[in-house]
Write a protein that holds these residues in place. Sequence first.
Motif, PDB file in Angstrom:
ATOM      1  N   LEU A  55       2.399  39.183 -72.524  1.00 11.28           N
ATOM      2  CA  LEU A  55       2.298  37.748 -72.793  1.00 11.28           C
ATOM      3  C   LEU A  55       0.954  37.353 -73.411  1.00 11.28           C
ATOM      4  O   LEU A  55       0.672  36.173 -73.590  1.00 11.28           O
ATOM      5  N   GLY A  56       0.136  38.322 -73.727  1.00  5.40           N
ATOM      6  CA  GLY A  56      -1.145  38.016 -74.356  1.00  5.40           C
ATOM      7  C   GLY A  56      -2.266  37.840 -73.340  1.00  5.40           C
ATOM      8  O   GLY A  56      -2.280  38.486 -72.282  1.00  5.40           O
ATOM      9  N   LYS A  57      -3.198  36.944 -73.643  1.00  5.98           N
ATOM     10  CA  LYS A  57      -4.369  36.754 -72.812  1.00  5.98           C
ATOM     11  C   LYS A  57      -4.077  35.821 -71.626  1.00  5.98           C
ATOM     12  O   LYS A  57      -3.345  34.832 -71.756  1.00  5.98           O
ATOM     13  N   ALA A  58      -4.663  36.159 -70.484  1.00  8.95           N
ATOM     14  CA  ALA A  58      -4.719  35.253 -69.330  1.00  8.95           C
ATOM     15  C   ALA A  58      -6.186  35.140 -68.942  1.00  8.95           C
ATOM     16  O   ALA A  58      -7.036  35.935 -69.382  1.00  8.95           O
ATOM     17  N   TYR A  59      -6.496  34.155 -68.127  1.00  8.72           N
ATOM     18  CA  TYR A  59      -7.887  33.891 -67.785  1.00  8.72           C
ATOM     19  C   TYR A  59      -8.014  33.626 -66.292  1.00  8.72           C
ATOM     20  O   TYR A  59      -7.126  33.032 -65.670  1.00  8.72           O
ATOM     21  N   LEU A  60      -9.123  34.083 -65.721  1.00 12.15           N
ATOM     22  CA  LEU A  60      -9.431  33.714 -64.339  1.00 12.15           C
ATOM     23  C   LEU A  60      -9.767  32.230 -64.305  1.00 12.15           C
ATOM     24  O   LEU A  60     -10.491  31.730 -65.156  1.00 12.15           O
ATOM     25  N   SER A  61      -9.260  31.547 -63.308  1.00 13.36           N
ATOM     26  CA  SER A  61      -9.338  30.083 -63.270  1.00 13.36           C
ATOM     27  C   SER A  61     -10.770  29.572 -63.222  1.00 13.36           C
ATOM     28  O   SER A  61     -11.596  30.049 -62.438  1.00 13.36           O
ATOM     29  N   GLN A  62     -11.050  28.571 -64.046  1.00 11.56           N
ATOM     30  CA  GLN A  62     -12.323  27.847 -63.986  1.00 11.56           C
ATOM     31  C   GLN A  62     -12.239  26.692 -63.001  1.00 11.56           C
ATOM     32  O   GLN A  62     -13.253  26.158 -62.558  1.00 11.56           O
ATOM     33  N   SER A  63     -11.014  26.278 -62.710  1.00 12.54           N
ATOM     34  CA  SER A  63     -10.814  25.092 -61.881  1.00 12.54           C
ATOM     35  C   SER A  63      -9.324  24.959 -61.583  1.00 12.54           C
ATOM     36  O   SER A  63      -8.487  25.341 -62.400  1.00 12.54           O
ATOM     37  N   GLY A  64      -9.010  24.411 -60.417  1.00 13.42           N
ATOM     38  CA  GLY A  64      -7.618  24.125 -60.091  1.00 13.42           C
ATOM     39  C   GLY A  64      -7.210  22.725 -60.481  1.00 13.42           C
ATOM     40  O   GLY A  64      -6.079  22.298 -60.195  1.00 13.42           O
ATOM     41  N   GLN A  65      -8.080  21.996 -61.161  1.00 14.74           N
ATOM     42  CA  GLN A  65      -7.879  20.565 -61.386  1.00 14.74           C
ATOM     43  C   GLN A  65      -6.573  20.222 -62.109  1.00 14.74           C
ATOM     44  O   GLN A  65      -5.839  19.320 -61.691  1.00 14.74           O
ATOM     45  N   LEU A  66      -6.273  20.904 -63.209  1.00 13.09           N
ATOM     46  CA  LEU A  66      -5.083  20.543 -63.987  1.00 13.09           C
ATOM     47  C   LEU A  66      -3.827  20.672 -63.137  1.00 13.09           C
ATOM     48  O   LEU A  66      -2.903  19.864 -63.242  1.00 13.09           O
ATOM     49  N   TYR A  67      -3.817  21.689 -62.278  1.00 11.68           N
ATOM     50  CA  TYR A  67      -2.665  21.886 -61.399  1.00 11.68           C
ATOM     51  C   TYR A  67      -2.634  20.837 -60.288  1.00 11.68           C
ATOM     52  O   TYR A  67      -1.556  20.442 -59.830  1.00 11.68           O
ATOM     53  N   MET A  68      -3.798  20.390 -59.849  1.00 14.48           N
ATOM     54  CA  MET A  68      -3.838  19.310 -58.864  1.00 14.48           C
ATOM     55  C   MET A  68      -3.322  18.004 -59.477  1.00 14.48           C
ATOM     56  O   MET A  68      -2.699  17.193 -58.795  1.00 14.48           O
ATOM     57  N   GLU A  69      -3.565  17.812 -60.777  1.00 11.68           N
ATOM     58  CA  GLU A  69      -3.030  16.623 -61.446  1.00 11.68           C
ATOM     59  C   GLU A  69      -1.504  16.656 -61.434  1.00 11.68           C
ATOM     60  O   GLU A  69      -0.849  15.629 -61.194  1.00 11.68           O
TER      61      GLU A  69
END
Length: 434
Positions: free
Chosen positions: A180-194
């Motif tokens: 699936l290409g690149k993934a990234y270690l999370s910088q923040s959970g904020q978008l998911y909290m939204e």
Amino acid sequence: MEVPWVSIETLPQYVDKRVEIRGWLANKRSSGKITFLILRDGTGFLQATAFAGEHFDSEEVKSLKRIPLESSLIARGKVKEEKRAIGGYELELEKVEIVSEAEEYPIQKKEHSVEFLMENRHLWLRSRKQNAILRVRNQVIMAIHRFFQERGFTLIDPPILTPAACEGTTTLFALDYFDLGKAYLSQSGQLYMEAACMAFGKVYCLAPTFRAEKSKTRRHLTEFWMVEPEVAFYNWEDNMKLQEEFVSFVVQTVLEKCQRELEVLERDLKPLERVVPPFPRISYDEALNILHKKGFQIEWGDDFGGDEETAISEEFDRPVFIHHYPKKVKAFYMQPDPENPELVLNDDLIAPEGYGEIIGGSERIHDLNLLKERIKEHSLPEEVFSWYLDLRRFGSCPHSGFGLGVERTVAWICGIHHIREAIPFPRQIYRLYP
């Protein structure tokens, strides 16, 4: 009569009673026919005293002096109040059983370099100061959960692997994610909290986050923990009120429950006792004026660094909010000020005593077209934010949230210089061991 196995922290309940302590030898000394063993069991430290006489002959007392530091053992004896002893209690020894005799312990009483101590972090955790710091951390985390749970928030766990950046693309840890290409270690959970707040109303997460910035300051780690609440229908002012109530609750909880640990750390409690609402609030422009008066050469539109935050905090006796930053120095998702679109409805909470920013928060953009514009301005790929844009397509509403760094908060409360001591096993740009 069976002797109960008890913890050191419960000894006040056992004065003049015989007990068993299971732990490790942290230190030792002798005076004539008396040997003093300093024991630890994870809940505290205890002075145990062996006298030549009823329970030990002279040779047995001498043998106690030869037990290597950090040997694990079982000690039995009678608990006595002793104000001069560590913790205020003493164990009059009747029997000592060595479970495992340690090799020569690498951390001695002499001065060690930070590098040496960090290489031996797995052992350094056993020291009295490090033990106190991490017990404070434990109370901070428990207070975080209590605060939000008691106010009707739902705990939502965000993913650690994400398909896109939250705070910008320059500080990401990337990896190949199957086909699936690149993934990234999370910088923040904020978008998911939204996303979660649109389902549950009031949510929070407490999770590890990762930043690949090559910073070596005392305020930075590459892996750290953040608590991130998000609330539907909150504006930026509701958000600041929640922050000051939250921070005050955490600090006052530690003051109540960690008196012994704060004493070990020799923490001046007066600054912490002042951490009660309301917190002072100043705009970015007002903060800039303070810095100019103090001789800082900083222009409008520049972000504040550690030195600037420290200078601003010196003007206040408790945490201070700085709000309405220029849009160009803040993240793409922050709601512009309707009265001046070059500013955003955000805040940074600056801790006193030179500890800098502990919270960043804002009202979020809830208009679909405006959010699309901001994503484009930040040169972010719109397709990976499709799910995030859906939140504006289906029942969008004003909402706000913030992130508090656990380690920065623990370092401030404990009064320690570097946040590497505020996490059990720190990860920094030059450290991945142990």
